[in-house]
Design a protein around this motif. Sequence first.
Motif, PDB file in Angstrom:
ATOM      1  N   ASP A 120      -2.900 -31.563  37.495  1.00 40.65           N
ATOM      2  CA  ASP A 120      -4.008 -31.840  36.581  1.00 40.65           C
ATOM      3  C   ASP A 120      -3.502 -31.679  35.158  1.00 40.65           C
ATOM      4  O   ASP A 120      -3.155 -30.580  34.729  1.00 40.65           O
ATOM      5  N   LEU A 121      -3.469 -32.791  34.441  1.00 45.11           N
ATOM      6  CA  LEU A 121      -3.012 -32.776  33.049  1.00 45.11           C
ATOM      7  C   LEU A 121      -4.175 -32.636  32.073  1.00 45.11           C
ATOM      8  O   LEU A 121      -3.956 -32.666  30.861  1.00 45.11           O
ATOM      9  N   HIS A 122      -5.381 -32.501  32.609  1.00 42.56           N
ATOM     10  CA  HIS A 122      -6.592 -32.319  31.797  1.00 42.56           C
ATOM     11  C   HIS A 122      -6.648 -33.388  30.702  1.00 42.56           C
ATOM     12  O   HIS A 122      -6.423 -34.534  30.970  1.00 42.56           O
TER      13      HIS A 122
ATOM     14  N   HIS B 124      -1.698 -27.514  43.937  1.00 42.00           N
ATOM     15  CA  HIS B 124      -2.297 -27.836  42.648  1.00 42.00           C
ATOM     16  C   HIS B 124      -1.470 -27.228  41.524  1.00 42.00           C
ATOM     17  O   HIS B 124      -1.093 -26.068  41.578  1.00 42.00           O
ATOM     18  N   GLY B 125      -1.200 -28.041  40.522  1.00 38.43           N
ATOM     19  CA  GLY B 125      -0.559 -27.569  39.299  1.00 38.43           C
ATOM     20  C   GLY B 125      -1.415 -27.983  38.121  1.00 38.43           C
ATOM     21  O   GLY B 125      -2.250 -28.890  38.232  1.00 38.43           O
ATOM     22  N   THR B 126      -1.223 -27.343  37.005  1.00 37.28           N
ATOM     23  CA  THR B 126      -2.023 -27.678  35.839  1.00 37.28           C
ATOM     24  C   THR B 126      -1.213 -27.497  34.567  1.00 37.28           C
ATOM     25  O   THR B 126      -0.375 -26.601  34.478  1.00 37.28           O
TER      26      THR B 126
ATOM     27  N   GLN C 289      -6.687 -24.067  49.684  1.00 37.76           N
ATOM     28  CA  GLN C 289      -7.306 -24.236  51.001  1.00 37.76           C
ATOM     29  C   GLN C 289      -8.677 -24.885  50.793  1.00 37.76           C
ATOM     30  O   GLN C 289      -9.692 -24.193  50.759  1.00 37.76           O
ATOM     31  N   PRO C 290      -8.730 -26.214  50.601  1.00 39.09           N
ATOM     32  CA  PRO C 290     -10.018 -26.876  50.387  1.00 39.09           C
ATOM     33  C   PRO C 290     -10.978 -26.615  51.547  1.00 39.09           C
ATOM     34  O   PRO C 290     -10.595 -26.730  52.708  1.00 39.09           O
ATOM     35  N   LYS C 291     -12.192 -26.236  51.202  1.00 40.86           N
ATOM     36  CA  LYS C 291     -13.185 -25.877  52.213  1.00 40.86           C
ATOM     37  C   LYS C 291     -14.462 -26.690  52.004  1.00 40.86           C
ATOM     38  O   LYS C 291     -14.763 -27.105  50.899  1.00 40.86           O
TER      39      LYS C 291
ATOM     40  N   PHE D  70      -9.943 -29.952  45.097  1.00 43.29           N
ATOM     41  CA  PHE D  70      -8.502 -30.009  44.875  1.00 43.29           C
ATOM     42  C   PHE D  70      -8.135 -29.250  43.602  1.00 43.29           C
ATOM     43  O   PHE D  70      -7.146 -29.549  42.942  1.00 43.29           O
ATOM     44  N   VAL D  71      -8.928 -28.261  43.252  1.00 45.24           N
ATOM     45  CA  VAL D  71      -8.675 -27.355  42.135  1.00 45.24           C
ATOM     46  C   VAL D  71      -8.917 -25.937  42.630  1.00 45.24           C
ATOM     47  O   VAL D  71      -9.664 -25.739  43.597  1.00 45.24           O
TER      48      VAL D  71
END
Length: 189
Positions: free
Chosen positions: A99-101, A142-144, A167-169, A175-176
């Motif tokens: 995520d490059l925001h 995830h990276g940011t 761990q998407p729930k 995905f964050v």
Amino acid sequence: MQRFTVVIGNPPYSRASANNGDFIEDLIAPYKNAVRDERNIQPLSDDYIKFIAFSQDVLSTSGVGTFGMITNNTFLSGRIHRGMRYSLLQCNSILRVLDLHGSGNVKFLGSAGAEDENVFDIQQGVSISLFVNRPAIPRVEHGTLIGPRQYKYDHLLAGMVAFTELQPKPPYYLFVPWDAGEDEIFRQY
């Protein structure tokens, strides 16, 4: 015979897409069906989402492959994108997002209080995604990067990005990073 497929792209971001044929509408239908109860699902007709759905279809047909894209970042956490994220989890074993925001509509401050800038001259926030389609339990990373444009360029060129496994729930399959303890407080409001 199994073939390996690679799909790369920087699709347009266009909520008012002219690409409305039956073929592409059928590909994004699962994304929309999961959120039919929402008030506005028009953003799921964005061209970048159609490109992701097309890539997902190509790779699912071949049985193995990779796609990498630079896209709008709203699908990482958008409420209406939960069906899309769920679908991507069902057919990819590795989902790595950076995520490059940089959204011109969201004021975000970097670590030293520096204003967040986009890596391009656009208003939409940006992300880089790399998804690997092969049979396995999905792993989401995830990276940011937040801050000035040059800071982001320097870190991207040097490969200096830390990734955290998520761990998407259900129900959102984010995905964050999301604190599950905070989720209950959030839902109470």
